[in-house]
Design a protein around this motif. Structure first.
Motif, short mmCIF file in Angstrom:
data_model
loop_
_atom_site.label_atom_id
_atom_site.label_comp_id
_atom_site.label_asym_id
_atom_site.label_seq_id
_atom_site.Cartn_x
_atom_site.Cartn_y
_atom_site.Cartn_z
N VAL A 129 -6.72 -0.28 -0.46
CA VAL A 129 -5.44 -0.06 -1.13
C VAL A 129 -4.89 1.20 -0.80
N GLY A 130 -3.54 1.41 -0.55
CA GLY A 130 -2.89 2.57 -0.02
C GLY A 130 -3.04 3.49 -1.37
N GLY A 131 -3.59 4.67 -1.16
CA GLY A 131 -3.80 5.71 -2.04
C GLY A 131 -5.19 5.83 -2.43
N VAL A 132 -5.86 4.61 -2.47
CA VAL A 132 -7.12 4.68 -3.28
C VAL A 132 -8.22 5.66 -2.70
N VAL A 133 -8.18 6.14 -1.44
CA VAL A 133 -8.99 7.00 -0.85
C VAL A 133 -8.71 8.40 -1.40
N ASP A 134 -7.54 8.65 -1.71
CA ASP A 134 -7.08 9.72 -2.31
C ASP A 134 -7.50 10.07 -3.84
N ASP A 168 1.79 2.19 -8.46
CA ASP A 168 1.40 3.14 -7.03
C ASP A 168 0.13 3.62 -7.34
N MET A 169 -0.94 3.43 -6.59
CA MET A 169 -2.29 3.89 -6.91
C MET A 169 -2.35 5.45 -6.71
N MET A 170 -1.09 6.02 -6.25
CA MET A 170 -1.25 7.50 -6.08
C MET A 170 -0.96 8.05 -7.48
N ASP A 171 -0.60 7.21 -8.50
CA ASP A 171 -0.18 7.65 -9.86
C ASP A 171 -1.32 7.71 -10.77
N LEU A 172 -2.47 7.07 -10.17
CA LEU A 172 -3.76 6.98 -11.36
C LEU A 172 -4.09 8.23 -11.73
#
Length: 218
Positions: free
Chosen positions: A88-93, A205-209
């Motif tokens: 999923v986009g952003g999950v690695v970050d 947006d996963m980046m917001d988690l």
């Protein structure tokens, strides 16, 4: 951060597997004489353990799925994963940030251990989830929406339920987290927000988690 453990669902949260698996599930059920669209599969089975698919079909039709249903379905899914699966986009970050900050995390999935391993190996997420961080509905008697899996994961990680937050994208998963007495953040990339009733927070947006987790302590 107010939480001592972040529990991730797997399919649709860590790996972008829901479009693949639900497309194949709809096709296979239709082949077997149970007409199912992709939208039907998302609505009825997303987030389910395999036993629930059997239960729903039996309840609706009075017919049992073939004994080799799980094996055939998983073989198709794993082959498609090798070709198509992505994180999923952003999950690695997100995982990098949690690891850097020393925040404990794990995965608790309705999928089998084999399905989790195949997905993580294919996407490169396996390096973030060594032994002891991976929990499956195979480990407990009942899958989601029962709270058993999340309670089991928290116990094994040594954290009381009230100090856990679950990251989920399915109604069944949200129900399970609420029943476990845990906070739950609903990921709405594939699921309409109105379907995740009971979630403490929603995000698309996963980046917001990470920001959500940090702000939870404020």
């Amino acid at each position: 951060m107010r939480y001592d453990l972040v529990i991730f669902d797997n399919d649709g949260v860590l790996v972008d597997s829901e479009p693949i698996s639900n497309r194949l599930l709809a096709g296979y059920l239709t082949e077997l004489g149970h007409p199912t669209s992709y939208e039907d599969s998302i609505r009825d089975y997303m987030g389910s353990a395999m036993h629930r698919i059997h239960d729903v079909v039996l309840e609706r039709t009075g017919q049992r799925l073939p004994e080799d249903f799980d094996d055939v379905f998983h073989a198709r899914v794993f082959a498609a994963f090798e070709r198509e699966l992505r994180p999923v986009g952003g999950v690695v970050d997100v995982l990098e940030k949690l690891a850097a900050d020393g925040v404990p995390y794990c995965v608790a999935s309705s999928g089998s251990h084999e399905r989790i391993r195949v997905g993580h190996r294919t996407t490169g997420l396996d390096r973030w989830f060594e032994d002891g961080r991976v929990f499956s509905s195979q480990d407990v008697g009942r899958g989601k929406p029962a709270p058993d899996l999340f309670l089991y994961a928290a116990e094994r990680m040594g954290v009381v339920p009230g100090r856990c937050v679950v990251v989920e994208d399915s109604p069944l998963g949200v129900q399970a987290a609420v029943a476990a007495g845990m906070d739950v953040y609903g990921f709405t990339a594939m699921t309409p927000p109105g379907k995740l009733v009971g979630a403490n927070r929603l995000f698309s947006d996963m980046m917001d988690l990470v920001d959500l987790l940090v702000s939870s302590a404020e």
